[in-house]
Design an enzyme around this catalytic site. Structure first.
Site, PDB file in Angstrom:
ATOM      1  N   LYS A  80       3.308  10.759   6.268  1.00  0.00           N
ATOM      2  CA  LYS A  80       2.704   9.768   5.384  1.00  0.00           C
ATOM      3  C   LYS A  80       2.699   8.407   6.075  1.00  0.00           C
ATOM      4  CE  LYS A  80       2.480  12.130   1.316  1.00  0.00           C
ATOM      5  NZ  LYS A  80       1.338  12.200   0.398  1.00  0.00           N
TER       6      LYS A  80
ATOM      7  N   SER B 184       0.522   4.347   5.645  1.00  0.00           N
ATOM      8  CA  SER B 184      -0.544   3.528   5.066  1.00  0.00           C
ATOM      9  C   SER B 184      -1.775   3.518   5.964  1.00  0.00           C
ATOM     10  CB  SER B 184      -0.040   2.095   4.845  1.00  0.00           C
ATOM     11  OG  SER B 184       1.068   2.087   3.969  1.00  0.00           O
TER      12      SER B 184
ATOM     13  N   HIS C 232       3.060   4.628  -0.679  1.00  0.00           N
ATOM     14  CA  HIS C 232       2.754   6.051  -0.799  1.00  0.00           C
ATOM     15  C   HIS C 232       4.049   6.806  -1.081  1.00  0.00           C
ATOM     16  CE1 HIS C 232       4.374   6.255   3.253  1.00  0.00           C
ATOM     17  NE2 HIS C 232       3.432   5.441   3.706  1.00  0.00           N
TER      18      HIS C 232
ATOM     19  N   TYR D  15       0.854  -1.191   0.000  1.00  0.00           N
ATOM     20  CA  TYR D  15       0.000   0.000   0.000  1.00  0.00           C
ATOM     21  C   TYR D  15       0.889   1.240   0.000  1.00  0.00           C
ATOM     22  CZ  TYR D  15      -4.576   2.076   0.067  1.00  0.00           C
ATOM     23  OH  TYR D  15      -5.714   2.734  -0.304  1.00  0.00           O
TER      24      TYR D  15
ATOM     25  N   HIS E 169       7.261   5.711   0.784  1.00  0.00           N
ATOM     26  CA  HIS E 169       7.940   4.558   0.192  1.00  0.00           C
ATOM     27  C   HIS E 169       8.632   4.941  -1.113  1.00  0.00           C
ATOM     28  CE1 HIS E 169       4.499   2.613   2.451  1.00  0.00           C
ATOM     29  NE2 HIS E 169       5.520   1.946   2.940  1.00  0.00           N
TER      30      HIS E 169
END
Length: 280
Positions: A184, A186, A34, A32, A37
């Site tokens: 940020k 997940s 974002h 997942y 990552h």
């Protein structure tokens, strides 16, 4: 870019790269993906000839009442992001591939895992270190990339890599934030609109603590009091912890000096969020 599901497939591809004399970077993730990552992948792409991104929701780092089943998953989205950022290989194994029947071997750590998240999630770091150790043995990267948002995880992985002589360079990468300051994550997808707004109290409270230190405050207890007082102004926030520790050993300090981690965990509704800053 390729996606492989088995250890054997991953090893064959990486062995071919090694025969060409290519360097390999690894970005371990639970998927997942974002922009946080993406920053790790981009850093690896800039420093290595090939980049492997693992996408694996690791069951052994979740406690009995945690969000293993609810944890967000979207492999197609992850594939698009990895490819757009320049990654070369996604390793996306099933739990049975990583943990065969009668799996009983773990990497356990002490000292760096006693406080912060380790104090309230007792099996978490054993699970993290075990899966990361397995990924290191599968990929055998030159470098591996971890975000500062999970600062205790970063410190713990650096420690076991040193202690167990893995010979891998651990590259820390800065926290990536939304435009309004929210780190940020997940798990941000769990937040309702009202909770999403309330979650800004984490970065705002840390900012006050950081400003106090920059203005000369060295007393760790006073910095903690400043952060807790601001967190208390948000009705939807429930403090899990606010701690000031030395970043290398993750042990409490009374006086702020050297490389110091100021870390918080806060529940916004049912969602547990973490954030931090490192000073010095």
């Amino acid at each position: 870019m390729k996606v492989v599901k088995t250890i054997q497939e991953a090893r064959e591809i990486i062995a071919a790269w090694r025969k060409e004399g290519l360097s390999v970077g690894l970005v371990p993730t639970m998927g997942y993906l974002h922009e946080g990552h993406q920053s790790l992948i981009a850093k690896s792409v800039s420093q290595n000839d090939r980049t492997v991104v693992s996408v694996f929701v690791n069951p052994i780092q979740f406690g009995p009442n945690e969000d293993l089943e609810a944890y967000p998953r979207d492999l197609n989205r992850d594939m698009q992001l990895v490819e757009a950022t320049g990654g070369d290989l996604i390793f996306n194994p099933e739990p049975s591939e990583m943990y065969p029947p009668h799996f009983t071997s773990f990497i356990d750590t002490t000292e760096t895992t006693e406080l912060l998240c380790g104090a309230v999630r007792p099996i978490h770091f054993r699970g993290v270190c075990t899966v990361v150790g397995k990924l290191f043995n599968i990929v055998r990267p030159d470098r591996a990339y971890f975000g500062q948002k999970d600062a205790q995880q970063l410190a713990t992985i650096r420690r076991f890599v040193r202690d167990l002589n893995f010979g891998i360079e651990i590259v820390p990468c800065p926290i990536v934030r939304e435009a309004d300051g929210l780190a940020k994550s997940s798990r941000n997808t769990y937040l309702s609109p009202a909770e999403r707004q309330a979650a800004l109290i984490l970065s705002k409270s840390l900012k006050l603590g950081k400003e106090a230190i920059e203005n000369g405050e060295k007393d760790a207890k006073k910095v903690i009091e400043i952060i807790k007082a601001n967190l208390a102004t948000e009705p939807l926030a429930r403090i899990d912890y606010v701690e000031v520790v030395d970043f290398e050993n993750i042990q409490r300090v009374d006086t702020i000096s050297g490389e110091t981690l100021v870390a918080i965990a806060v529940y916004i509704g049912k969602t547990r969020l973490i954030d931090n800053f490192i000073i010095g």
